[in-house]
Enzyme design. Structure first.
Site, PDB file in Angstrom:
ATOM      1  CB  THR A  31      -0.934   0.002   1.224  1.00  0.00           C
ATOM      2  OG1 THR A  31      -1.831  -1.108   1.134  1.00  0.00           O
ATOM      3  CG2 THR A  31      -1.741   1.280   1.289  1.00  0.00           C
TER       4      THR A  31
ATOM      5  CB  SER B 122       2.473  -7.656   1.798  1.00  0.00           C
ATOM      6  OG  SER B 122       1.158  -7.527   2.315  1.00  0.00           O
TER       7      SER B 122
END
Length: 364
Positions: free
Chosen positions: A46, A94
């Site tokens: 992010t 991730s």
């Protein structure tokens, strides 16, 4: 057991002010500045995300901006903190990384620590607690390793990315977490890899440590360290400070499969038997196994079993005669990583029990 004075002296060595057994300080610790060499490794997530509109806080494309661009946007201020080098390990969310990727990342971190004073890893928050704990268990250097990220994309109004990255570099350059192992710097908090957990899917204050509290804080006034991970007591004895999980002795392709079985009312046995059939060498229970799960687990042969608390905090005990390892109060996702590394190193049940006691549940 080390004496209180020995522990205090060790904490002072790590850059804190000794007192009452745990160091407390209210100012940034020298040396900082351009003399400090900090390697920043980007994994996307992010923090490196791009949104179509600046008001899109939850709709964005993660991992689209190289780490060099993020660090460059912090200039000239970051130049007063450290001499920073950057490189991208990857540019994606991730959740797209694997344990094998973490193996490669840990070795990259180790290499960078040979010619840098510290390392910052910028990644997504979804698997940040797992990534951090894997580094904590495997990186051999006592130099600072700081993991950071963001809950809002870099391009959004009010993004927490820039200040999180700035503070992570600032913390790494301060040397205040020498011998702490890997820590997380997020939302002006300093958290230990072992205890940190994500609790909210959107809020910037998502990470916490449940029972034990933060290691400290970092804000405009300075870096404050209120406590330290237990392993710091061996700071002056690298042979005891490091864990047994030396990746130079563990081939990448020998990392075993370990699965997590979540327990709930009437939880069936099939997920366990299917995991074993698929090649799992270990099972971690998140919560007390149901009767069906317990029967299936006991029927397995040569499969390591670990029991953990699935409620977020609190330790769990087991009957040793059942051949199940107690994960103590270690989170299931982290117990999985510890068991995975343990099985890659030994098949001895008693040794695995000892490692969970010594490394999964560190204490002064």
């Amino acid at each position: 057991m080390p004496t209180v004075s020995k522990i205090a002296a060790t904490i002072a060595l790590a850059g804190t002010v000794a007192g009452a057994g745990i160091g407390v300080s209210s100012a940034d610790s020298a040396p900082t500045g351009a003399a400090q060499r900090v390697a920043v490794i980007g994994l996307g997530g992010t923090i490196a995300g791009t949104s179509d509109r600046r008001t899109d806080l939850e709709s964005y494309r993660p991992g689209t901006r190289p780490i060099a661009e993020l660090v460059d946007s912090l200039r000239p201020e970051i130049g007063d903190v450290a001499a920073v080098t950057t490189e991208d390990f990857g540019q994606k969310g991730s959740g797209e990384y694997t344990v094998a990727d973490l193996y490669d990342l840990a070795q990259l971190v180790e290499r960078r620590l040979r010619d840098h004073d510290s390392v910052v890893v910028s990644t997504g928050s979804a698997t940040m607690e797992e990534l951090s704990y894997f580094l904590d268990l495997t990186v051999r250097s006592t130099k600072p390793v700081v993991v950071t990220g963001a809950m809002r994309p870099w391009t959004a109004i009010g993004s927490d990315g820039p200040i999180n990255l700035y503070n992570a570099i600032r913390l790494a350059a301060s040397n205040r977490t020498t011998c702490f192992g890997t820590v997380i710097a997020l939302n002006e908090q300093i958290l230990p890899a072992r205890d940190a957990t994500k609790t909210d899917s959107t809020r910037v204050h998502t990470f916490t440590t449940h029972e034990y509290g933060d290691l400290g804080t970092i804000d405009q006034a300075g870096i404050r360290v209120q406590r330290a991970p237990a392993r710091i007591r061996h700071c002056d004895d690298p042979a005891r400070w490091t864990t047994p999980f030396d990746l130079t002795t563990i081939p990448r392709d020998t990392l075993p499969r370990v699965d997590i079985a979540h327990s709930y009312l009437d939880a069936p046995a099939e997920p366990i038997t299917a995991a074993v059939a698929a090649g799992a060498k270990g099972i971690v229970f998140a919560g007390t196994p149901s009767p069906s799960q317990a029967s299936a687990a006991m029927a397995t042969k040569g499969i390591a079993l670990v029991a953990t608390n699935g409620y977020g905090s609190g330790a769990i005990t087991v009957d040793p005669s059942m051949g199940v390892v107690s994960g103590g109060d270690l989170a299931p996702k982290k117990a999985r990583l510890l068991l995975l590394l343990a099985l890659a190193t030994t098949a001895d049940h008693d040794q695995i029990v000892a490692w969970f006691r010594d490394y999964g549940n560190q204490q002064f």
